[in-house]
Structures are given as structure tokens and as C-alpha cells.
Write a protein that holds these residues in place. Structure first.
Motif, PDB file in Angstrom:
ATOM      1  N   THR A 161      62.969  45.563  41.067  1.00  0.00           N
ATOM      2  CA  THR A 161      62.003  46.511  41.613  1.00  0.00           C
ATOM      3  C   THR A 161      61.252  47.188  40.471  1.00  0.00           C
ATOM      4  N   ASP A 162      61.257  46.541  39.299  1.00  0.00           N
ATOM      5  CA  ASP A 162      60.615  47.066  38.088  1.00  0.00           C
ATOM      6  C   ASP A 162      61.156  48.441  37.720  1.00  0.00           C
ATOM      7  N   GLY A 163      62.432  48.654  38.041  1.00  0.00           N
ATOM      8  CA  GLY A 163      63.076  49.908  37.694  1.00  0.00           C
ATOM      9  C   GLY A 163      62.736  51.065  38.607  1.00  0.00           C
ATOM     10  N   ALA A 164      61.868  50.838  39.595  1.00  0.00           N
ATOM     11  CA  ALA A 164      61.404  51.941  40.435  1.00  0.00           C
ATOM     12  C   ALA A 164      62.431  52.355  41.479  1.00  0.00           C
ATOM     13  N   ALA A 165      63.178  51.390  42.019  1.00  0.00           N
ATOM     14  CA  ALA A 165      64.089  51.704  43.121  1.00  0.00           C
ATOM     15  C   ALA A 165      65.292  50.767  43.088  1.00  0.00           C
ATOM     16  N   PRO A 166      66.241  50.988  42.164  1.00  0.00           N
ATOM     17  CA  PRO A 166      67.410  50.103  42.059  1.00  0.00           C
ATOM     18  C   PRO A 166      68.211  49.994  43.354  1.00  0.00           C
ATOM     19  N   ILE A 167      68.280  51.084  44.117  1.00  0.00           N
ATOM     20  CA  ILE A 167      69.045  51.045  45.368  1.00  0.00           C
ATOM     21  C   ILE A 167      68.377  50.096  46.362  1.00  0.00           C
ATOM     22  N   VAL A 168      67.036  50.063  46.364  1.00  0.00           N
ATOM     23  CA  VAL A 168      66.321  49.113  47.223  1.00  0.00           C
ATOM     24  C   VAL A 168      66.645  47.691  46.784  1.00  0.00           C
ATOM     25  N   GLY A 169      66.689  47.456  45.468  1.00  0.00           N
ATOM     26  CA  GLY A 169      67.049  46.145  44.963  1.00  0.00           C
ATOM     27  C   GLY A 169      68.426  45.712  45.417  1.00  0.00           C
ATOM     28  N   GLN A 170      69.361  46.654  45.429  1.00  0.00           N
ATOM     29  CA  GLN A 170      70.713  46.345  45.897  1.00  0.00           C
ATOM     30  C   GLN A 170      70.723  46.011  47.386  1.00  0.00           C
ATOM     31  N   ALA A 171      69.881  46.710  48.160  1.00  0.00           N
ATOM     32  CA  ALA A 171      69.785  46.420  49.597  1.00  0.00           C
ATOM     33  C   ALA A 171      69.224  45.022  49.823  1.00  0.00           C
ATOM     34  N   VAL A 172      68.220  44.643  49.019  1.00  0.00           N
ATOM     35  CA  VAL A 172      67.676  43.287  49.113  1.00  0.00           C
ATOM     36  C   VAL A 172      68.753  42.265  48.764  1.00  0.00           C
ATOM     37  N   ARG A 173      69.528  42.562  47.724  1.00  0.00           N
ATOM     38  CA  ARG A 173      70.603  41.645  47.327  1.00  0.00           C
ATOM     39  C   ARG A 173      71.595  41.433  48.470  1.00  0.00           C
ATOM     40  N   ARG A 174      71.959  42.504  49.159  1.00  0.00           N
ATOM     41  CA  ARG A 174      72.913  42.367  50.265  1.00  0.00           C
ATOM     42  C   ARG A 174      72.360  41.463  51.351  1.00  0.00           C
ATOM     43  N   ARG A 175      71.063  41.580  51.619  1.00  0.00           N
ATOM     44  CA  ARG A 175      70.454  40.720  52.638  1.00  0.00           C
ATOM     45  C   ARG A 175      70.445  39.263  52.196  1.00  0.00           C
TER      46      ARG A 175
END
Length: 493
Positions: free
Chosen positions: A156-170
Motif C-alpha cells: 500500500t506504499d506504506g500508507a495503510a499496512p493494516i489494509v495490506g494485511q486485510a488484502v493478504r487475508r483475502r
């Protein structure tokens, strides 16, 4: 995506859409090979421990410099890495330690240390990452889905790591654990496939079959010779797949539909197919707009079918992409019959039809057992643009019935008139929904007799779905009417 211009004649010809342009990338996703190469990690914190483990798992020989390593770092060093190696140096780092490094990572305590490490790594020619300090990073780690050798990186270019983790779970839920074994097999057979199968369609057919098996939760075969031989013989005449794109929202597509879009050579798509759906297709696939749209200038069905057959006979894998479900008011029967008559293989991937999407958006069961025992899907116009002469409105509208009318905007007054003549009450609940499951979705709720005026007043030429029946006027259930366990669950708070 830029749609092709519509000619001013009475019918449209299939028109090739402009190639899809790659949108702006915040970062360039690259995968760095570290097998047998040296990595440097400065710091002994919990965050540094994770980075050390990742680098070593990628095959790097990691030198860790930490004067006061945490228990997590000590535990990692004690158990070792999945690959590569980990060596702990219980001191701080120096610029000389970065000589010969293929990658450098630091968990800096101060801005000054971050700047110094960044400069030393640049001087040594090593890509550098300073944890949680983007200004000193040439690359980011992101979230990882590991089915090695299949590896998915998410940034997420460092902007939203938690969003990146949510994408990973999906993504994790979409990739079977056994995919790793299939990935290893692919590496083993790649040379054999390239040697025995011609470039182009035969190889793609093999890898499509390979991928289907990999996602089928089956163990990899010990020998793939039979699969290679089959791929060399099959589908030389091409094939056609009718694919349902759903009502608009790309997330309502099936996984099978997505795989079809990723594997095809050509896509013949209707006007109602959303751009975000087309963005999921294989980038190399040719896109041809065939513009089927009620009430507008459209391509002739015979031109579309003929084009499908010509492309398939050229050895192409053709996807006929339709809005909603191809088997519901999509003229699929005509296309299937013609393609089969040409001796071409054809299959169908179902999609979410607009009625189902409408019901879910409204939170209304079309067959609520207290209000409707039957549900009907009806077309609102014949091939002549009028309400079908043989449509028995009284049979589909009334007590205990839910009627969903597709493409009924221009004939809504005739439909209501016929229903009223059949004795259907004017206050029967009704709903009209334009652009179902899209960003510009609109909903009208009312009663049957007010429907034509609402459609006319809306002045919206988007795809319209009309639904009539008691389920749309049902009030929330009275707590006293609910079963005891349900009432207790509600009362429990």
C-alpha cells in the motif's frame, strides 16, 4: 477504459476497444532473488526479527548486528531459518559491515542513525529499507502470501499496512495450500513443456489445464507426460465460453468467471459490462465491444454469433461476456446452438443475475415463506419492443407471488394496466431499481399503480429492474411472533 464510438446507423458493428492502459503505480513490484547472497540487518527488535526471518527465508545469508537483541531475535537465531542462514553479531553496525551486501535493513532508533545507515547502504550499492521510516527506504516489504515458489507481495506504499494485511487475508483464502507443490512441479516440467509444445496456444492450453488442477485441491501427478500430450492435440479449433459478469460490482463475479477472463484470447463484451470487470481480464486479451443494450442502437445478434464462430475457428479462446447471468434473458440459447452447429466446444460460466443482487441489496427474501411461495423472472418486452402478447400477468403477480421484470421500463404502463385488468390490487408493493449493484444505483419504493409515473419521472436510461409482490411491503417481524430461542438471542444484547 475508453468505450468505442457508436455509429449513427440503425445497427452497430462489433468494435474493438482500445487496449487497456496500465494505470499509475505507486511502486514497482519486483521480486529480488537472494539465494546465496549476503543480507545485512541492523537492530535486534521484534520488528527487525521479522525482517531477518523474511530475508533468510528468501535464501539470504543474513548478518544481524544488534548490541542488545530481544528475546524474539535470540529465539529466531536459535531455531534457524527456513533457508539461507542467520548470524548474530552482538554489537552495533559500522559502514564497513555493508560491503558486499545484496540488501540492507535497519531498525534505527533515531533519524540520525536512519540517515547514516541509508547513506552507507547507498555507498555500498545495496537496496536499503529503514523500518517505519519511508523517507529512508528504497523498497518496502509489504504483506506476503507464501505458496513458494508462488509468492504474492502486497503493497500500500506504506500508507495503510493494516489494509495490506486485510488484502493478504483475502488472497490467502483464494490460494489453496497445495499450490506450493504445484508451483514446484511447474518449475520441474517447464523445460519439457517448452521442448515438446509449440509456442502459443498449445503451451497456453497446457498451463490452463495445469492451473485448473492446481486450484482443484488435488495432489500433483508424478508424471505430466499425458497432460502435455493432451495439450498438444486439444483445442486447435478454439473454443467459446459464455461468462456471466454479474450485475455490475466486480466482487460479485465468480472465481470461475475470473479464471475464464484470465485465460482467454478475445473478449466480446456488452455495453452493460462494468469497466472494473474488464480490468480483471488478461491484459493481452483483445477486447471487442458488441454493444447489446435494450432501447439503444445495438449490434445485430447474428453479427455477434458469426464473429464468435470466426474467432474460434482461428484457434482463439473466446469469452462472450454478458451482464448478469448469460442464461437469463441473454439469448444464450441461440449462441450455444450456433456454436455447437459449427463443431466448436462451448461452455457456460453462470453469473449473479440482477434479481438476486437486488434482493440482497434490499435485504428482502424473494420467497419469504409468509409472503411468497413462487418467484418469476419475466422479460418486459418482446423482440418488437412491446409487452409480450402471451404474458399472463395475473399468473405471476398477486397473493403469494413475487414477480421480477427485466427490461420493463418502456412497457411499465402496459404491464400495470394488464395487471389491474386481471384484478391485481393497485396497492400491491412494488420496487424499481436502476443500475443494480453499481455506484450510480437508484431505488424507488411504492405501489403497483404508482410504478409507471415513477419510471417516467426518474428519466434514467440505465438498466432497470422492476419487482412486485408482498415481500417488498413486509414489516419487521413482531418480537412476539418469533420463536423463543430467537427472542432470547435478541434480548441478550
Amino acid at each position: 477504459m475508453t468505450r468505442p464510438m457508436i455509429p449513427n446507423d440503425s445497427s452497430r458493428r462489433p468494435a474493438e476497444a482500445a487496449p487497456q492502459r496500465l494505470g499509475e503505480l505507486a511502486v514497482l513490484p519486483v521480486f529480488l532473488g537472494l539465494k546465496g547472497r549476503r543480507g545485512v540487518l541492523a537492530g535486534g527488535s521484534e520488528a527487525a526479527t521479522w525482517k531477518a526471518e523474511v530475508l533468510a527465508a528468501a535464501g539470504a545469508d543474513v548478518d544481524v548486528y544488534a548490541a542488545e537483541p530481544t528475546e524474539e531475535m535470540l529465539a529466531l537465531i536459535a531455531r534457524g531459518a527456513a533457508d539461507g542462514s542467520l548470524t548474530l553479531h552482538t554489537r552495533g553496525w559500522t559502514p564497513a559491515d555493508l560491503a558486499g551486501a545484496a540488501v540492507a535493513v535497519c531498525d534505527a532508533e533515531t533519524e540520525a542513525e536512519a540517515q547514516a545507515f541509508h547513506d552507507a547502504a547507498r555507498e555500498a550499492g545495496a537496496p536499503v529499507n529503514v523500518i517505519d521510516k519511508p523517507a529512508f527506504c528504497q523498497f518496502q516489504f509489504g504483506s506476503i502470501v507464501n505458496r513458494s515458489p508462488v509468492v504474492v507481495g502486497i503493497s500500500t506504499d506504506g500508507a495503510a499496512p493494516i489494509v495490506g494485511q486485510a488484502v493478504r487475508r483475502r488472497v490467502e483464502t483464494l490460494l489453496p495450500p497445495g499450490l506450493a507443490d504445484w508451483g514446484k512441479l511447474a518449475a520441474k516440467v517447464r523445460a519439457k513443456v517448452m521442448d515438446r509444445l509449440e509456442m502459443g496456444r498449445p503451451r497456453r492450453v497446457f498451463w490452463e489445464r495445469f492451473a485448473d488442477l492446481a486450484f482443484g485441491n488435488t495432489a500433483p501427478p508424478e508424471d505430466v507426460d499425458a497432460l502435455i500430450e493432451t495439450a498438444g492435440r486439444e483445442r486447435q479449433a478454439g473454443r467459446v465460453t459464455l461468462v456471466g459478469a454479474g450485475p455490475g460490482d466486480a466482487e460479485l463475479m465468480t472465481l470461475q468467471a475470473l479464471r475464464a477472463l484470465q485465460a482467454c484470447d478475445v473478449i466480446l463484451f456488452d455495453d452493460l459490462v462494468a469497466d472494473e470487470v474488464l480490468e480483471l481480464a488478461r491484459r493481452e486479451a483483445k477486447r471487442i465491444c458488441v454493444g447489446k443494450r435494450g432501447g439503444r442502437v445495438s449490434c445485430k445478434q447474428e453479427d455477434i454469433t458469426a464473429l464468435m464462430i470466426r474467432l474460434a475457428k482461428q484457434g482463439r479462446s473466446v469469452v462472450r461476456l454478458k451482464s448478469g447471468d448469460p442464461m437469463i434473458f441473454g439469448r444464450a440459447g441461440e449462441e450455444i446452438a450456433a456454436v455447437r452447429a459449427a463443431g466448436i466446444e462451448i461452455s457456460v460460466v453462470p453469473g449473479v443475475t440482477a434479481a438476486s443482487a437486488m434482493a440482497s441489496i434490499l435485504g428482502t427474501s424473494l420467497t419469504h415463506r409468509d409472503h411468497a411461495q413462487t418467484v418469476s423472472f419475466t422479460t418486459g418486452h418482446s423482440r418488437h419492443g412491446k409487452l409480450p402478447e402471451g404474458l399472463d400477468v395475473a399468473a405471476i403477480v398477486g397473493e403469494g407471488r413475487t414477480a421480477v421484470v427485466y427490461m420493463g421500463g418502456r412497457t411499465s404502463q402496459a404491464f400495470v394496466d394488464r395487471a389491474r385488468e386481471a384484478g391485481v390490487a393497485g396497492d400491491t408493493p412494488a420496487v424499481a431499481m436502476w443500475n443494480v449493484a453499481r455506484a450510480d444505483q437508484r431505488i424507488w419504493r411504492g405501489v403497483l399503480e404508482g410504478l409507471p409515473a415513477a419510471v417516467q419521472a426518474a428519466d434514467d436510461d440505465g438498466p432497470l429492474l422492476i419487482a412486485i409482490g408482498g415481500v417488498f411491503g413486509a414489516e419487521a417481524a413482531d418480537l412476539a411472533d418469533l420463536p423463543e430461542p430467537v427472542r432470547q438471542a435478541i434480548a441478550a444484547g
